[in-house]
Design a protein around this motif. Structure first.
Motif, PDB file in Angstrom:
ATOM      1  N   VAL A  36       1.653  -1.216  -0.555  1.00 54.23           N
ATOM      2  CA  VAL A  36       0.105  -0.128   0.151  1.00 54.23           C
ATOM      3  C   VAL A  36       1.166   1.283  -0.042  1.00 54.23           C
ATOM      4  O   VAL A  36       1.689   1.535   1.122  1.00 54.23           O
ATOM      5  CB  VAL A  36      -1.241  -0.107   1.340  1.00 54.23           C
ATOM      6  CG1 VAL A  36      -1.684   1.201   1.184  1.00 54.23           C
ATOM      7  CG2 VAL A  36      -1.821  -1.229   1.125  1.00 54.23           C
ATOM      8  N   VAL A  37       0.907   2.586  -1.057  1.00 53.20           N
ATOM      9  CA  VAL A  37       1.437   3.299  -1.842  1.00 53.20           C
ATOM     10  C   VAL A  37       0.785   4.191  -1.833  1.00 53.20           C
ATOM     11  O   VAL A  37       0.942   5.135  -2.169  1.00 53.20           O
ATOM     12  CB  VAL A  37       2.789   2.892  -2.272  1.00 53.20           C
ATOM     13  CG1 VAL A  37       3.428   1.667  -2.167  1.00 53.20           C
ATOM     14  CG2 VAL A  37       2.136   2.391  -3.756  1.00 53.20           C
ATOM     15  N   LYS A  38      -0.479   4.291  -0.836  1.00 54.38           N
ATOM     16  CA  LYS A  38      -0.877   5.366  -0.960  1.00 54.38           C
ATOM     17  C   LYS A  38      -0.550   6.700   0.246  1.00 54.38           C
ATOM     18  O   LYS A  38       0.188   6.830   1.182  1.00 54.38           O
ATOM     19  CB  LYS A  38      -2.854   5.083  -0.174  1.00 54.38           C
ATOM     20  CG  LYS A  38      -2.427   4.963   1.153  1.00 54.38           C
ATOM     21  CD  LYS A  38      -3.920   4.525   1.364  1.00 54.38           C
ATOM     22  CE  LYS A  38      -3.888   3.947   2.661  1.00 54.38           C
ATOM     23  NZ  LYS A  38      -5.552   3.907   3.484  1.00 54.38           N
ATOM     24  N   ALA A  39      -1.023   7.974  -0.437  1.00 56.63           N
ATOM     25  CA  ALA A  39      -0.796   9.026   0.639  1.00 56.63           C
ATOM     26  C   ALA A  39       0.351   8.843   0.762  1.00 56.63           C
ATOM     27  O   ALA A  39       1.010   9.595   1.496  1.00 56.63           O
ATOM     28  CB  ALA A  39      -1.179   8.741   1.918  1.00 56.63           C
ATOM     29  N   PHE A  40       0.953   9.120  -0.611  1.00 55.76           N
ATOM     30  CA  PHE A  40       2.088   9.721  -0.804  1.00 55.76           C
ATOM     31  C   PHE A  40       3.229   8.809   0.231  1.00 55.76           C
ATOM     32  O   PHE A  40       4.673   8.946   0.530  1.00 55.76           O
ATOM     33  CB  PHE A  40       3.090  10.611  -0.175  1.00 55.76           C
ATOM     34  CG  PHE A  40       3.912  11.738  -0.469  1.00 55.76           C
ATOM     35  CD1 PHE A  40       4.482  11.851  -2.507  1.00 55.76           C
ATOM     36  CD2 PHE A  40       5.387  12.279   0.118  1.00 55.76           C
ATOM     37  CE1 PHE A  40       5.335  12.781  -3.382  1.00 55.76           C
ATOM     38  CE2 PHE A  40       6.756  12.952  -0.959  1.00 55.76           C
ATOM     39  CZ  PHE A  40       6.426  12.819  -2.267  1.00 55.76           C
ATOM     40  N   ALA A  41       2.777   7.067  -0.329  1.00 52.89           N
ATOM     41  CA  ALA A  41       3.857   6.073   0.554  1.00 52.89           C
ATOM     42  C   ALA A  41       4.188   6.302   2.158  1.00 52.89           C
ATOM     43  O   ALA A  41       5.167   6.302   2.919  1.00 52.89           O
ATOM     44  CB  ALA A  41       5.284   5.903   0.228  1.00 52.89           C
ATOM     45  N   TYR A  42       2.848   6.978   2.497  1.00 48.62           N
ATOM     46  CA  TYR A  42       2.421   7.403   4.300  1.00 48.62           C
ATOM     47  C   TYR A  42       3.735   7.920   4.590  1.00 48.62           C
ATOM     48  O   TYR A  42       5.285   7.787   5.509  1.00 48.62           O
ATOM     49  CB  TYR A  42       3.379   6.083   5.001  1.00 48.62           C
ATOM     50  CG  TYR A  42       1.625   4.890   5.011  1.00 48.62           C
ATOM     51  CD1 TYR A  42       1.687   4.174   6.060  1.00 48.62           C
ATOM     52  CD2 TYR A  42       1.018   4.707   3.575  1.00 48.62           C
ATOM     53  CE1 TYR A  42       0.756   3.028   6.377  1.00 48.62           C
ATOM     54  CE2 TYR A  42       0.231   3.301   3.652  1.00 48.62           C
ATOM     55  CZ  TYR A  42      -0.052   2.920   5.349  1.00 48.62           C
ATOM     56  OH  TYR A  42      -1.454   2.196   4.749  1.00 48.62           O
ATOM     57  N   GLY A  43       3.305   8.777   3.802  1.00 46.39           N
ATOM     58  CA  GLY A  43       4.110  10.625   3.364  1.00 46.39           C
ATOM     59  C   GLY A  43       5.781  10.592   3.697  1.00 46.39           C
ATOM     60  O   GLY A  43       6.432  11.497   3.876  1.00 46.39           O
ATOM     61  N   SER A  44       6.212   9.369   2.687  1.00 47.54           N
ATOM     62  CA  SER A  44       7.738   9.980   2.561  1.00 47.54           C
ATOM     63  C   SER A  44       7.726   9.906   1.136  1.00 47.54           C
ATOM     64  O   SER A  44       8.261  10.902   0.583  1.00 47.54           O
ATOM     65  CB  SER A  44       8.165   7.525   3.170  1.00 47.54           C
ATOM     66  OG  SER A  44       7.383   6.862   1.981  1.00 47.54           O
ATOM     67  N   ASP A  45       8.177   9.125  -0.180  1.00 47.14           N
ATOM     68  CA  ASP A  45       7.577   9.479  -1.082  1.00 47.14           C
ATOM     69  C   ASP A  45       7.277   8.181  -2.437  1.00 47.14           C
ATOM     70  O   ASP A  45       8.055   7.382  -2.145  1.00 47.14           O
ATOM     71  CB  ASP A  45       9.055   9.853  -1.997  1.00 47.14           C
ATOM     72  CG  ASP A  45       9.438   9.946  -3.113  1.00 47.14           C
ATOM     73  OD1 ASP A  45       8.729   9.462  -4.302  1.00 47.14           O
ATOM     74  OD2 ASP A  45       9.465  11.709  -3.709  1.00 47.14           O
TER      75      ASP A  45
END
Length: 368
Positions: A36-45
């Motif tokens: 799961v890479v939603k939300a900018f991969a949990y705030g990373s990139d």
């Protein structure tokens, strides 16, 4: 590793690989792994994380919205991408970019079939979401026959998987509820197979589901927070490595006399002579105002420094009266030792929230 000279988020790919391999070790060889890479991969990139995971053998990605999937495609990601919460206005773009929708209601199903037929699609892969107790998105069991009938009346789409989402897989006190969800999902899957004459993939487990309910791994599992270094329990956290470290620097130190105020609205009044350090990170960077007035803290030279006064848009002030530090010293907001969970818990929140709130204006450094 060099000391931070500005506000920076360091992303450790070795830690990401470790977390991936740890979670994979819990699976049967044939079980597929969706990241799961939603939300900018949990705030990373999201792009850099997806590129690395694609390189080390991930089977699937999931994003929340179509535009997140488009960004990955634009960056050259070719791995299948499931869109968990698509809106019908974006269905044409979704198909054009070879993204795969979660269909979770009769309205969404009808709209997607219509779009797929209008675009002359044949067996376009879709994923059917069932509600088994989270009560957020998904078809109810009573809708099953109508939904199967609609799917059987078109050749434009083909069901690749059916899935659901566990509500409390991290909380073993809710074991009975989770077991009930698993049994409900099994029943739905068997009936769907019988009524449709097809055998789509099944997936149910999130990170805590992977760790706590191996009997429910089915054909594929989904992991978000685990990949980023959190196991949702004190015991499991030891097996993960947080991939992100948020660092900054002391910009200036003020000597504040007793009775003087600090920051907006004079929210902090000094009860002694204090040394106060200003740090270039604020609520515009994702460090919420909730952390002001000594709810949140940072670490300077290994010592805990509490945030005083209100969090500003671009700055925080911290009490360093009893800390040996100087202007230019590195500041740790969170890292592998002082984790995002630690600061989040101080304000009654969770690691997910502080990670996903991180602004894109924060510089990202990637560690091989």
């Amino acid at each position: 590793m060099s000391k931070a000279k500005e506000t920076v988020l360091e992303i450790d790919f070795n830690a990401l690989t470790h977390n991936f391999n740890y979670l994979k070790s819990k699976l049967q060889p044939q079980t597929k792994f969706l990241a799961v890479v939603k939300a900018f991969a949990y705030g990373s990139d999201a792009v850099e994380i997806a590129k690395h995971l694609q390189k080390i053998g991930i089977d699937y990605f999931a994003v929340a919205y179509v535009r997140e999937g488009v960004a990955l495609r634009d960056a050259g990601i070719t791995t299948p991408i499931l869109v968990l919460h698509p809106q019908s206005i974006n269905f044409k773009t979704l198909i054009e970019r070879c993204l795969e929708p979660s269909l979770y209601s009769a309205h969404v199903l009808d709209e997607f079939i219509k779009t797929a037929e209008d675009l002359s699609q044949k067996n376009y892969p879709v994923h059917i979401k069932f509600n088994t107790g989270l009560n957020r998105l998904g078809f109810d069991q009573k809708d099953r026959e109508t939904m199967v009938s609609k799917l059987g009346s078109t050749t434009a789409v083909k069901v690749k998987s059916i899935f659901s989402h566990l509500a409390a897989s991290e909380d073993l006190n809710e074991n009975d509820f989770t077991e009930q969800q698993i049994e409900t999902f099994k029943s739905i899957a068997e009936t769907f197979k019988t009524q449709s004459g097809t055998a789509p993939w099944l997936h149910l487990c999130n990170t805590s589901g992977i760790l706590n309910y191996p009997e429910a791994h089915f054909n594929m599992v989904r992991s978000g927070i685990g990949l980023y270094g959190f196991g949702n329990s004190e015991e499991e956290d030891k097996n993960f490595k947080p991939i992100a470290s948020l660092k900054s620097v002391v910009s200036q130190i003020h000597e504040i006399d007793k009775g003087k105020s600090v920051g907006y609205n004079r929210a902090h009044i000094s009860d002694r002579n204090e040394r106060v350090a200003t740090i270039p990170i604020g609520h515009a960077d994702g460090l919420s105002r909730v952390y002001g007035n000594k709810k949140g803290f940072v670490f300077i030279n290994g010592e805990k420094a509490y945030i005083i006064g209100n969090v500003c848009m671009d700055m925080i002030m911290v009490d360093v009266t009893d800390i040996n530090c100087k202007e230019g010293d590195e500041v740790i907001i969170f890292d592998k030792v002082h984790t995002a969970s630690e600061i989040a818990e101080s304000a009654g929140s969770i690691s997910y929230e502080i990670l996903t709130a991180l602004s894109k204006r924060i510089k990202r450094n990637f560690l091989p």
